[in-house]
Design a protein around this motif. Structure first.
Motif, short mmCIF file in Angstrom:
data_model
loop_
_atom_site.label_atom_id
_atom_site.label_comp_id
_atom_site.label_asym_id
_atom_site.label_seq_id
_atom_site.Cartn_x
_atom_site.Cartn_y
_atom_site.Cartn_z
N CYS A 262 34.81 -28.99 25.07
CA CYS A 262 35.30 -29.96 26.04
C CYS A 262 36.26 -29.30 27.03
O CYS A 262 37.18 -28.58 26.63
N PHE A 263 36.03 -29.55 28.32
CA PHE A 263 36.87 -29.01 29.38
C PHE A 263 37.62 -30.14 30.07
O PHE A 263 37.06 -31.21 30.32
N THR A 264 38.87 -29.89 30.38
CA THR A 264 39.72 -30.90 31.02
C THR A 264 39.43 -30.98 32.51
O THR A 264 39.30 -29.96 33.20
N VAL A 265 39.31 -32.21 33.01
CA VAL A 265 39.12 -32.45 34.45
C VAL A 265 40.12 -33.51 34.90
O VAL A 265 40.67 -34.25 34.08
N ASP A 266 40.36 -33.57 36.20
CA ASP A 266 41.28 -34.57 36.73
C ASP A 266 40.65 -35.96 36.77
O ASP A 266 41.34 -36.97 36.64
N ASP A 267 39.33 -36.01 36.94
CA ASP A 267 38.63 -37.28 37.12
C ASP A 267 37.27 -37.18 36.44
O ASP A 267 36.39 -36.45 36.92
N VAL A 268 37.10 -37.88 35.35
CA VAL A 268 35.85 -37.79 34.59
C VAL A 268 34.67 -38.30 35.42
O VAL A 268 33.61 -37.67 35.47
N THR B 58 30.49 -26.08 40.85
CA THR B 58 30.43 -27.39 41.50
C THR B 58 31.11 -28.46 40.65
O THR B 58 31.87 -29.29 41.17
N VAL B 59 30.85 -28.46 39.35
CA VAL B 59 31.34 -29.53 38.48
C VAL B 59 32.79 -29.32 38.07
O VAL B 59 33.59 -30.28 38.05
N LEU B 60 33.17 -28.08 37.74
CA LEU B 60 34.49 -27.82 37.18
C LEU B 60 35.40 -27.02 38.10
O LEU B 60 36.56 -26.79 37.75
N GLY B 61 34.87 -26.59 39.24
CA GLY B 61 35.70 -25.85 40.19
C GLY B 61 35.98 -24.43 39.79
O GLY B 61 36.93 -23.81 40.31
N PHE C 28 26.81 -10.56 31.84
CA PHE C 28 27.97 -11.36 31.44
C PHE C 28 28.88 -11.60 32.65
O PHE C 28 29.06 -10.73 33.50
N SER C 29 29.49 -12.80 32.68
CA SER C 29 30.52 -13.08 33.67
C SER C 29 31.61 -13.95 33.04
O SER C 29 31.38 -14.58 32.00
N VAL C 30 32.77 -13.96 33.66
CA VAL C 30 33.92 -14.69 33.15
C VAL C 30 34.28 -15.79 34.14
O VAL C 30 34.40 -15.54 35.35
N ALA C 31 34.44 -17.01 33.64
CA ALA C 31 34.85 -18.14 34.47
C ALA C 31 36.37 -18.17 34.57
O ALA C 31 37.07 -17.99 33.58
N MET C 32 36.86 -18.45 35.78
CA MET C 32 38.29 -18.49 36.06
C MET C 32 38.67 -19.86 36.62
O MET C 32 37.91 -20.45 37.39
N ALA C 33 39.85 -20.33 36.24
CA ALA C 33 40.41 -21.56 36.80
C ALA C 33 41.90 -21.35 36.97
O ALA C 33 42.60 -21.02 36.01
N ALA D 219 29.36 -35.21 40.19
CA ALA D 219 29.07 -33.85 40.65
C ALA D 219 28.00 -33.20 39.79
O ALA D 219 27.12 -32.49 40.30
N ALA D 220 28.05 -33.44 38.47
CA ALA D 220 27.06 -32.86 37.58
C ALA D 220 25.66 -33.40 37.87
O ALA D 220 24.68 -32.63 37.92
#
Length: 253
Positions: free
Chosen positions: A203-209, A24-27, A40-45, A215-216
């Motif tokens: 820290c993760f990069t987002v388009d809009d802080v 939800t927060v980071l897509g 265990f799971s792996v996050a993908m972007a 969303a968080a």
């Protein structure tokens, strides 16, 4: 690259709620990691691996937290160097999947890990900037730089090791032109607030802080540092519903 960040992972209590929150927060999307186990799971972007999520806190007794991992080609010598410098080995080195992993705490108490094995695609620092930026906030940045420099052989003047620089009052770790970690002062070991105690900030990069913050909060998280502008851009600190602290940022253009 020896001594460079090669992964970040969230130790949490349950996979499904954590995956839902970060999706939800980071897509992010998630896929299981059969080589490590069902917890265990792996996050993908955008088709790239970004981070790991592991439902391991109930079984191994660690706190819910984001932890950075650094690449080494031999886990046992690194563990020995950590012990020799008065720091703590918490877990391992132990076999995990196709490699060996360990968790440690530096002399100020900040938790970190190291990994001996294949580095996941997207995390080879010599090819591209890492998917997550790391910042250590500790009591004494220079003392920390000496510790990590000796443990991970930073500034060894070898092409397969990280370089170290000093900028804007911070110690900066580089691989070529890419900044892979920053060490700053200001942490207080005795502080009751975990946000202030020495730790590695992931820290993760987002388009809009602001959008990420909204969303968080809507998804059950809390704001630990309100959105603000800094040297690297605009950022905010967040805590997920399970207690994991992380940062979101929009870099300067």
């Amino acid at each position: 690259m020896y001594g460079a960040p090669c992964w970040v992972s969230l130790a949490t209590r349950e996979l499904a709620p954590a995956q839902e929150f970060y999706s939800t927060v980071l897509g992010w999307t998630f896929r299981p990691d059969e080589s490590l186990g069902e917890e265990f799971s792996v996050a993908m972007a955008d088709g790239e691996t970004v981070a790991g999520v592991a439902a391991v806190t109930p079984t191994i007794g660690v706190a819910v937290a984001w932890t950075p991992y650094f690449y080494v080609d031999g886990a046992d010598p690194v563990a020995a160097r950590i012990w020799e410098r008065g720091a703590t080995m918490a877990i391992g080195p132990m076999r995990l999947g196709n490699g060996r992993v360990a968790l440690a705490a530096d002399p100020a108490g900040a938790t970190f890990g190291f990994w001996q094995g294949q580095v996941r695609h997207g995390w080879r620092a010599e090819d591209s900037p890492p998917p997550a930026q790391l910042e250590l906030r500790t009591r004494d940045a220079f003392a920390a730089a000496i510790f990590y420099g000796e443990v991970f052989e930073w500034a060894a003047n070898r092409p397969d090791h990280c370089d170290v620089d000093y900028q804007h009052g911070a110690v900066v770790v580089r691989v070529g032109q890419h900044t892979v970690a920053t060490l700053r002062g200001g942490g207080v070991e005795s502080a009751p607030d975990p946000k202030i105690r020495p730790r590695w900030h992931v820290c993760f990069t987002v388009d809009d802080v602001e959008a990420a913050v909204r969303a968080a909060v809507k998804a059950g998280g809390t704001v630990t540092e309100e959105p603000s502008n800094g040297l690297g851009g605009r950022s905010a600190g967040l805590r997920d519903p399970d207690g994991g602290l992380f940062t979101v940022a929009t870099p300067l253009e």
